[in-house]
Design a protein around this motif. Sequence first.
Motif, PDB file in Angstrom:
ATOM      1  N   TYR A 199      -3.981  -8.382   0.267  1.00 31.41           N
ATOM      2  CA  TYR A 199      -4.258  -9.171   2.106  1.00 31.41           C
ATOM      3  C   TYR A 199      -4.099 -10.381   2.530  1.00 31.41           C
ATOM      4  O   TYR A 199      -3.520  -9.921   3.322  1.00 31.41           O
ATOM      5  N   SER A 200      -3.178 -11.067   1.373  1.00 31.75           N
ATOM      6  CA  SER A 200      -2.622 -12.165   1.342  1.00 31.75           C
ATOM      7  C   SER A 200      -1.561 -12.026   1.811  1.00 31.75           C
ATOM      8  O   SER A 200      -0.290 -13.031   2.811  1.00 31.75           O
ATOM      9  N   SER A 201      -0.724 -10.906   1.953  1.00 28.38           N
ATOM     10  CA  SER A 201       0.721 -10.216   2.279  1.00 28.38           C
ATOM     11  C   SER A 201       0.507 -10.327   3.511  1.00 28.38           C
ATOM     12  O   SER A 201       1.145 -10.474   4.621  1.00 28.38           O
ATOM     13  N   ALA A 202      -0.960  -9.803   4.333  1.00 30.65           N
ATOM     14  CA  ALA A 202      -0.733  -9.285   5.396  1.00 30.65           C
ATOM     15  C   ALA A 202      -0.922 -10.560   6.723  1.00 30.65           C
ATOM     16  O   ALA A 202      -0.797 -10.440   8.173  1.00 30.65           O
ATOM     17  N   TRP A 203      -1.828 -11.757   5.333  1.00 28.32           N
ATOM     18  CA  TRP A 203      -1.847 -12.832   6.824  1.00 28.32           C
ATOM     19  C   TRP A 203      -0.208 -13.271   7.088  1.00 28.32           C
ATOM     20  O   TRP A 203       0.547 -13.492   8.199  1.00 28.32           O
ATOM     21  N   TRP A 204       0.405 -13.337   5.773  1.00 29.36           N
ATOM     22  CA  TRP A 204       1.805 -13.842   5.798  1.00 29.36           C
ATOM     23  C   TRP A 204       2.710 -12.861   7.002  1.00 29.36           C
ATOM     24  O   TRP A 204       3.549 -13.862   7.001  1.00 29.36           O
ATOM     25  N   LEU A 205       2.292 -11.942   6.442  1.00 29.97           N
ATOM     26  CA  LEU A 205       3.632 -11.105   7.626  1.00 29.97           C
ATOM     27  C   LEU A 205       2.632 -11.125   9.010  1.00 29.97           C
ATOM     28  O   LEU A 205       3.725 -10.463   9.955  1.00 29.97           O
ATOM     29  N   GLY A 206       1.459 -11.563   8.730  1.00 26.74           N
ATOM     30  CA  GLY A 206       1.272 -11.217  10.711  1.00 26.74           C
ATOM     31  C   GLY A 206       1.041  -9.951  10.987  1.00 26.74           C
ATOM     32  O   GLY A 206       1.544  -9.196  12.271  1.00 26.74           O
ATOM     33  N   SER A 207       1.308  -8.531   9.986  1.00 25.86           N
ATOM     34  CA  SER A 207       1.279  -7.056   9.741  1.00 25.86           C
ATOM     35  C   SER A 207      -0.945  -6.894  10.292  1.00 25.86           C
ATOM     36  O   SER A 207      -1.181  -6.410   8.933  1.00 25.86           O
ATOM     37  N   MET A 208      -1.312  -6.026  10.665  1.00 25.63           N
ATOM     38  CA  MET A 208      -2.397  -5.228  10.968  1.00 25.63           C
ATOM     39  C   MET A 208      -2.219  -4.083   9.783  1.00 25.63           C
ATOM     40  O   MET A 208      -2.831  -3.939   8.719  1.00 25.63           O
ATOM     41  N   SER A 209      -1.072  -3.469  10.568  1.00 28.67           N
ATOM     42  CA  SER A 209      -0.767  -2.359   9.185  1.00 28.67           C
ATOM     43  C   SER A 209      -1.197  -2.704   7.903  1.00 28.67           C
ATOM     44  O   SER A 209      -1.107  -1.624   7.037  1.00 28.67           O
ATOM     45  N   VAL A 210      -0.379  -3.993   7.271  1.00 30.52           N
ATOM     46  CA  VAL A 210      -0.262  -3.909   6.127  1.00 30.52           C
ATOM     47  C   VAL A 210      -1.729  -4.403   5.573  1.00 30.52           C
ATOM     48  O   VAL A 210      -1.363  -3.429   4.435  1.00 30.52           O
ATOM     49  N   LEU A 211      -2.378  -4.969   6.838  1.00 34.57           N
ATOM     50  CA  LEU A 211      -3.756  -4.785   5.808  1.00 34.57           C
ATOM     51  C   LEU A 211      -4.814  -3.587   5.870  1.00 34.57           C
ATOM     52  O   LEU A 211      -5.220  -3.055   4.960  1.00 34.57           O
ATOM     53  N   VAL A 212      -4.114  -2.848   6.563  1.00 38.15           N
ATOM     54  CA  VAL A 212      -4.570  -1.365   7.179  1.00 38.15           C
ATOM     55  C   VAL A 212      -4.378  -0.990   5.403  1.00 38.15           C
ATOM     56  O   VAL A 212      -5.123  -0.355   5.043  1.00 38.15           O
ATOM     57  N   PHE A 213      -3.217  -0.630   4.608  1.00 33.18           N
ATOM     58  CA  PHE A 213      -2.059  -0.101   3.501  1.00 33.18           C
ATOM     59  C   PHE A 213      -3.063  -0.344   3.234  1.00 33.18           C
ATOM     60  O   PHE A 213      -3.372  -0.155   1.799  1.00 33.18           O
ATOM     61  N   GLY A 214      -3.327  -2.258   2.592  1.00 33.58           N
ATOM     62  CA  GLY A 214      -3.998  -2.316   1.634  1.00 33.58           C
ATOM     63  C   GLY A 214      -5.719  -1.890   1.013  1.00 33.58           C
ATOM     64  O   GLY A 214      -5.794  -1.814   0.059  1.00 33.58           O
ATOM     65  N   ARG A 215      -6.692  -1.783   2.397  1.00 29.92           N
ATOM     66  CA  ARG A 215      -8.154  -1.403   2.555  1.00 29.92           C
ATOM     67  C   ARG A 215      -7.399  -0.409   1.923  1.00 29.92           C
ATOM     68  O   ARG A 215      -8.399   0.143   1.112  1.00 29.92           O
ATOM     69  N   MET A 216      -6.843   0.531   2.169  1.00 29.54           N
ATOM     70  CA  MET A 216      -6.534   2.315   2.211  1.00 29.54           C
ATOM     71  C   MET A 216      -6.184   2.635   0.653  1.00 29.54           C
ATOM     72  O   MET A 216      -6.554   3.460  -0.024  1.00 29.54           O
ATOM     73  N   LEU A 217      -5.123   1.862   0.235  1.00 27.53           N
ATOM     74  CA  LEU A 217      -4.933   1.791  -1.063  1.00 27.53           C
ATOM     75  C   LEU A 217      -5.821   0.826  -2.405  1.00 27.53           C
ATOM     76  O   LEU A 217      -6.167   1.202  -3.123  1.00 27.53           O
ATOM     77  N   ALA A 218      -6.878   0.143  -1.573  1.00 30.33           N
ATOM     78  CA  ALA A 218      -7.980  -0.120  -2.541  1.00 30.33           C
ATOM     79  C   ALA A 218      -9.227   0.627  -2.655  1.00 30.33           C
ATOM     80  O   ALA A 218      -9.969   0.902  -3.530  1.00 30.33           O
ATOM     81  N   GLY A 219      -8.843   1.408  -1.266  1.00 34.44           N
ATOM     82  CA  GLY A 219      -9.742   2.786  -1.308  1.00 34.44           C
ATOM     83  C   GLY A 219      -9.693   3.877  -2.363  1.00 34.44           C
ATOM     84  O   GLY A 219     -10.253   4.468  -3.180  1.00 34.44           O
ATOM     85  N   VAL A 220      -8.231   3.436  -2.590  1.00 30.68           N
ATOM     86  CA  VAL A 220      -7.763   4.973  -3.875  1.00 30.68           C
ATOM     87  C   VAL A 220      -8.282   4.887  -5.196  1.00 30.68           C
ATOM     88  O   VAL A 220      -8.574   5.633  -5.867  1.00 30.68           O
ATOM     89  N   GLY A 221      -7.963   3.044  -5.328  1.00 31.93           N
ATOM     90  CA  GLY A 221      -8.290   2.452  -6.497  1.00 31.93           C
ATOM     91  C   GLY A 221      -9.735   2.988  -6.624  1.00 31.93           C
ATOM     92  O   GLY A 221     -10.681   3.100  -7.463  1.00 31.93           O
ATOM     93  N   GLY A 222     -10.981   2.425  -5.682  1.00 30.84           N
ATOM     94  CA  GLY A 222     -11.915   2.412  -5.686  1.00 30.84           C
ATOM     95  C   GLY A 222     -12.806   4.004  -5.916  1.00 30.84           C
ATOM     96  O   GLY A 222     -13.842   4.139  -6.862  1.00 30.84           O
ATOM     97  N   GLY A 223     -12.247   4.850  -5.613  1.00 33.93           N
ATOM     98  CA  GLY A 223     -12.457   6.201  -6.351  1.00 33.93           C
ATOM     99  C   GLY A 223     -12.424   6.894  -6.777  1.00 33.93           C
ATOM    100  O   GLY A 223     -13.171   8.223  -7.427  1.00 33.93           O
ATOM    101  N   SER A 224     -11.863   5.857  -7.605  1.00 32.14           N
ATOM    102  CA  SER A 224     -11.316   6.656  -9.186  1.00 32.14           C
ATOM    103  C   SER A 224     -12.554   6.306 -10.523  1.00 32.14           C
ATOM    104  O   SER A 224     -13.033   6.613 -11.505  1.00 32.14           O
ATOM    105  N   ILE A 225     -13.281   5.534  -9.680  1.00 26.95           N
ATOM    106  CA  ILE A 225     -14.955   5.071 -10.669  1.00 26.95           C
ATOM    107  C   ILE A 225     -15.506   6.706 -10.975  1.00 26.95           C
ATOM    108  O   ILE A 225     -16.070   6.937 -11.884  1.00 26.95           O
ATOM    109  N   ASP A 226     -15.560   6.481  -9.903  1.00 30.78           N
ATOM    110  CA  ASP A 226     -16.571   8.352 -10.549  1.00 30.78           C
ATOM    111  C   ASP A 226     -15.899   9.419 -11.264  1.00 30.78           C
ATOM    112  O   ASP A 226     -16.057   9.922 -11.543  1.00 30.78           O
ATOM    113  N   LEU A 227     -14.712   9.223 -11.283  1.00 27.62           N
ATOM    114  CA  LEU A 227     -14.017  10.138 -11.841  1.00 27.62           C
ATOM    115  C   LEU A 227     -14.391   9.464 -13.273  1.00 27.62           C
ATOM    116  O   LEU A 227     -13.661  10.609 -14.026  1.00 27.62           O
ATOM    117  N   ALA A 228     -13.690   8.028 -13.369  1.00 27.28           N
ATOM    118  CA  ALA A 228     -14.379   7.407 -14.327  1.00 27.28           C
ATOM    119  C   ALA A 228     -15.472   8.391 -14.902  1.00 27.28           C
ATOM    120  O   ALA A 228     -15.605   8.357 -16.449  1.00 27.28           O
TER     121      ALA A 228
END
Length: 101
Positions: free
Chosen positions: A1-30
Amino acid sequence: YSSAWWLGSMSVLVFGRMLAGVGGGSIDLAMVYTTRVTHQKDRTTWIARMQIPRMLGMLFGPCFQSVLSVLKLDNSSLFGHSLNPQTAPGYFMCFWVTLMG
């Protein structure tokens, strides 16, 4: 998230949330994996141990943000990057993951 603020890019923020969602989905698999590889008498203990870091994050995350809001970091910088209440949690997590890794 800090990179999105530094770069001023909403797409970096959305990509970061998507990446966090993929990692969060692995909890059920674990959880599924844990139920398959543990004996029934030990299963509750192992699932509880897996939940401890998650619950600690839910406890200390808001506490950490409360401390940051009191510190007034609006015009601070960290190695040339903007440090404010929106970016500080991201920097803290990068530090924490580096420290634990």
